[in-house]
Scaffold this active site. Structure first.
Site, PDB file in Angstrom:
ATOM      1  N   ASN A   9      37.771  16.781  -0.968  1.00  0.00           N
ATOM      2  CA  ASN A   9      38.305  17.706  -1.895  1.00  0.00           C
ATOM      3  C   ASN A   9      38.410  17.019  -3.284  1.00  0.00           C
ATOM      4  O   ASN A   9      37.745  15.457  -3.251  1.00  0.00           O
ATOM      5  CB  ASN A   9      39.770  17.927  -1.434  1.00  0.00           C
ATOM      6  CG  ASN A   9      40.349  16.459  -1.566  1.00  0.00           C
ATOM      7  OD1 ASN A   9      40.223  15.458  -1.067  1.00  0.00           O
ATOM      8  ND2 ASN A   9      41.782  16.631  -1.740  1.00  0.00           N
ATOM      9  N   CYS A  54      40.422  15.020  -5.058  1.00  0.00           N
ATOM     10  CA  CYS A  54      40.803  13.759  -5.076  1.00  0.00           C
ATOM     11  C   CYS A  54      40.453  12.468  -4.085  1.00  0.00           C
ATOM     12  O   CYS A  54      40.684  11.444  -4.246  1.00  0.00           O
ATOM     13  CB  CYS A  54      42.367  13.683  -5.209  1.00  0.00           C
ATOM     14  SG  CYS A  54      43.028  14.583  -6.508  1.00  0.00           S
ATOM     15  N   GLU A  74      40.483  12.314  -0.786  1.00  0.00           N
ATOM     16  CA  GLU A  74      41.145  12.135   0.608  1.00  0.00           C
ATOM     17  C   GLU A  74      40.993  12.738   1.509  1.00  0.00           C
ATOM     18  O   GLU A  74      41.375  12.564   2.860  1.00  0.00           O
ATOM     19  CB  GLU A  74      42.742  11.864   0.118  1.00  0.00           C
ATOM     20  CG  GLU A  74      43.409  13.173   0.213  1.00  0.00           C
ATOM     21  CD  GLU A  74      43.607  13.748  -1.394  1.00  0.00           C
ATOM     22  OE1 GLU A  74      44.269  15.012  -1.302  1.00  0.00           O
ATOM     23  OE2 GLU A  74      42.756  13.279  -2.157  1.00  0.00           O
TER      24      GLU A  74
END
Length: 791
Positions: free
Chosen positions: A292, A294, A296
């Protein structure tokens, strides 16, 4: 009192709603964020629900999933459990769930990964699908590693491939056209494998921070590459289409280039692809290519994941004047959170059928934490210490194991996830409900609502000044720090203002050493401790840990390189860095910045630099007969005027290098601000003996030479101002707009501001409220109003 709060109170009274004494313990800033981005509004834009109403709406909707598995389920009991943990701010789901649960949109997931196939149809399907996801409030991740490299042959058409970066720009433009329902701006992750032939161009594709602004980018590292880096050996570049070796590069030189770009402006980040796939719980379904926005949440193509975070500050108890972790309470909240997140999968409205099928087959959830830095303050533990790192490891181990126990319990009642037969659990004899259970997300706005620090990041500042109404300044001080300093008799407004100015208490007189030792902030912490903390959590996280290593401005490239290598050696799955002040228009600084005054002499002596070529241009191509055959001239416009010229000679031969050199020089001159009439004046009338010789016997030749033809083409472009749009891009955007019903005239797609009609790229302050912005997980977040932007 802030006017926003007054207005909120008036609306609550007017609606005659029992607010329950503000049961949800939120501060004024949190209420402002909720009103702006989360609470339901009527057609006039007026808030029509309270935070308590929002919690009831979410709890009621998500609890309904219990009936899917037990017709006699006690829905009221489940709803109350969900309501209590959210209302007490002990657990908060990701933003789309708070925004959309129980409402018409109904899309509750935060993160998605979409495949990008090596065909025009596959590419533009991905653009359209991403637009649908952005409209519903989600973020998208892509791997562009399947696309053939720039200059390779496209056999089906006989053409030449333009490469991954050119298509990333099309994705970026489409994202710019789509506003996420007035709540959040579209965010993307772009990943390219280190062995892709276009990797060097990818590494530098965001060197100009005005380019590809809706993407975070990360290089997909392999173990083979990292071994070659350590040995300073060459490694192979592989054509993703034919699997043929297309060349070699020195691994250490490429790694140094990545480091240099990251030192310059924070991108690219790095992702260790082999590690993602070593921990892939369902290898039978395919390979993990991307994450995704970001970083994580590693996901398979068409997978989505819903996230939620436990507020660790609420997991403390005080005994004999000292704080300690209430593990009984923490375990209970973990159980409720896993139950909640599993239910979300069933009540979710998915933007695509493929996403619904894949998500329900693996049933991945991502339970994480927020307020970790705050918890360390209360416990008297230093973030950058072995004790702090060991505690983080112990804490996450407990959460991870408890989440697994609850998932096993749910599997006994509801069954294992459908793709269980393709999973690693089949041979382990573990029947589990969710393929993954834990994730550390940056938490962004939900940590603002909870009033705690973000994810597992250290605190950015103990004290800071926030702009409020009518340009007033409001001093914000960390609650527990203020409590301690008052108890010790050292609190004063002057001290807090001094701390806000310095950004740290490390070098401020009058503060006891034991307090200085505990209340460290991001820039007080050496990069190695950021990585050690990330690695300690990663050991007990199924997915990955979103973490930004913040460097001081004085940090060197060597510092960045050592941090990347440490992340690799300690088992992290990826890392993002940001060096303070490294981007033009400082994103966040704790000190004031003086504006540089340019004198007239400096302006005269300053060398002219061409403006950056825009991501998309519009123009015309015409065929002109010359002495050497057919010359094809393309003249393109940007928003300012004519910005470039391209030429291409037909098969008859001629001197293509000379016409290409002419075109390049013209393009640079145009973007440097040279008046086009002077360029035309210099080109027209230039003669070529080959053209003149052919012209005598060929009436189709109406020019004197290649330069003369280009000059006349420019003149026609200026006089007629022909603007032909790039239909390949605009058609897909129009189709997306119709399908997802993109709102127009209701805010800027760049910043969500209701009055903004242009993109705001000055990121030194929040474009909505004028306060400072923080970096986390490759994105920026304003803690004053909740504004966020990735890329």
């Amino acid at each position: 009192m802030d006017d926003t709060i007054c207005c909120a109170s008036k609306r609550i009274d007017a609606l005659n709603i029992d607010y329950g004494g503000f049961v949800m313990e939120i501060n004024e800033n949190a209420l402002k964020v909720l009103e702006r981005r989360y609470l339901a509004k009527n057609l006039s834009g007026e808030v029509i629900e309270t935070p308590e109403d929002m919690v009831k709406r979410v709890a009621k909707h998500v609890a309904q999933a219990d009936r899917f598995y037990d017709e006699k389920a006690n829905i009221a009991k489940t709803e109350k459990e969900f309501y209590n943990v959210i209302d007490k701010l002990e657990f908060l789901p990701n933003s789309p769930t708070l925004m959309n649960a129980g409402r018409d949109l109904g899309q509750l997931s935060a993160c998605f990964v979409l495949p990008v196939e090596d065909s025009m149809e596959g590419i533009f399907d991905a653009i359209k699908n991403a637009a649908l996801i952005h409209k519903s409030g989600g973020g998208t991740g892509f791997s562009f590693s399947r696309l053939r490299h720039k200059g390779s042959t496209v056999k089906s058409t006989g053409g030449v491939a333009s490469g991954p970066i050119s298509f990333m720009k099309v994705f970026n433009s489409a994202t710019e056209a789509v506003k996420q329902g007035g709540t959040r701006r579209g965010a993307n992750m772009g990943i390219l494998r280190i062995d892709h032939p276009d990797i060097m161009n990818f590494i530098s594709c965001k060197e100009d921070t005005a380019e590809i602004t809706n993407f975070n980018i990360s290089v997909g590292m392999t173990e083979e590459f990292m071994n070659s880096v350590e040995k300073e050996e060459d490694y192979e570049l592989v054509d993703p289409h034919t699997k043929e070796v297309k060349g070699k590069l020195n691994a250490k030189e490429v790694f140094d280039y990545i480091v240099d770009m990251a030192w310059n402006n924070g991108e690219p980040g790095i992702i260790f692809l082999d590690r993602l796939n070593n921990d892939n719980p369902t290898p039978g379904l395919g390979e993990i290519e991307s994450t995704n926005p970001c970083g994580e949440q590693p996901l398979l193509p068409y997978e989505s994941c819903n996230l939620g975070s436990i507020n660790l500050v609420k997991m403390l108890k005080e005994e004999n004047g000292k704080y300690q972790v209430d593990y009984d309470k923490l375990g209970s909240v973990v159980d409720t959170a896993v139950h909640f997140l599993d239910n979300v999968i069933d009540v979710n409205k998915y933007p695509l059928k493929q996403i619904e099928d894949m998500t329900k087959s693996t049933r991945k959830i991502g339970l994480g934490v927020m307020g970790f830095a705050d918890m360390l303050f209360y416990l008297g533990l230093k973030y950058d210490s072995d004790e702090g790192v060991d505690f983080g490891h112990k804490l996450m181990k407990f959460i991870d194991e408890r989440a697994m126990e609850k998932s096993i319990e749910l599997a006994q009642k509801r069954g294992v996830f459908p793709a269980f037969k393709d999973s690693i659990y089949k041979d382990k004899g573990i029947k589990v409900r969710n393929a993954t259970r834990t994730t550390i997300a940056p938490t962004g706005t939900i940590s603002i609502i909870a009033g705690v620090s973000s994810g597992v990041e250290p605190l950015f500042a103990i004290s800071y000044v926030r702009n409020v109404m009518d340009n007033d300044k409001l001093l914000e001080v960390h609650g527990y720090f203020e409590e301690l300093t008052r108890q010790r008799g050292i609190y004063s407004k002057e001290l807090m203002e001094n701390i806000a100015k310095e950004g740290s208490i490390a070098h401020i007189d009058g503060i006891p050493e034991d307090i200085k030792n505990i209340f460290v902030t991001s820039h007080d912490i050496l990069p190695e401790w950021h990585i050690k903390m990330q690695a300690s959590f990663q050991e007990h996280v199924d997915n990955a840990v979103s973490k930004t290593v913040n460097f001081k401005k004085e940090a060197t490239r060597e510092d960045v390189m050592e941090t990347y290598m440490l992340a690799y050696k300690l088992g992290c799955k990826g890392v993002t860095i940001y060096r303070d002040g490294s981007r033009e228009n400082q994103v966040l600084s704790t000190t004031s910045k003086e504006e540089k005054v340019v004198t007239s002499d400096e302006r005269i002596n300053k060398k002219i630099k061409p403006r950056t070529r825009p991501e998309m241009t519009t123009g015309i191509t015409e065929k002109v007969r010359i002495g050497c055959g057919n010359l094809y001239i393309t003249v393109n416009h940007d928003e300012n005027d004519v910005c470039e010229v391209f030429t291409n000679l037909g098969r008859a031969g001629g001197c293509p290098s000379q016409s290409e050199a002419t075109s390049r020089l013209i393009s640079i001159a145009l973007r440097a601000g040279i008046d086009i009439k002077y360029i035309i004046e210099q080109l027209k009338g230039i003669r070529c003996h080959s053209t003149l010789r052919q012209k005598a016997n060929n009436k189709d030749i109406k020019v004197l030479s290649c330069p003369d033809a280009i000059g006349k083409a420019l003149e026609r472009a200026v006089n007629t101002k022909v603007e032909i749009e790039d239909t390949a891009v605009t058609d897909i955007i129009r189709e997306v707009e119709e399908e997802v019903q993109i709102p127009h005239g209701n805010g800027c797609s760049s910043c969500d501001a209701e009055d903004c009609d242009e993109i705001v790229e000055d990121v030194s302050i929040c474009p909505e409220c004028g306060n400072k912005v923080e970096h986390e997980g490759g994105c920026m977040i304003c803690r004053s109003c909740g504004y966020s932007k990735c890329g």
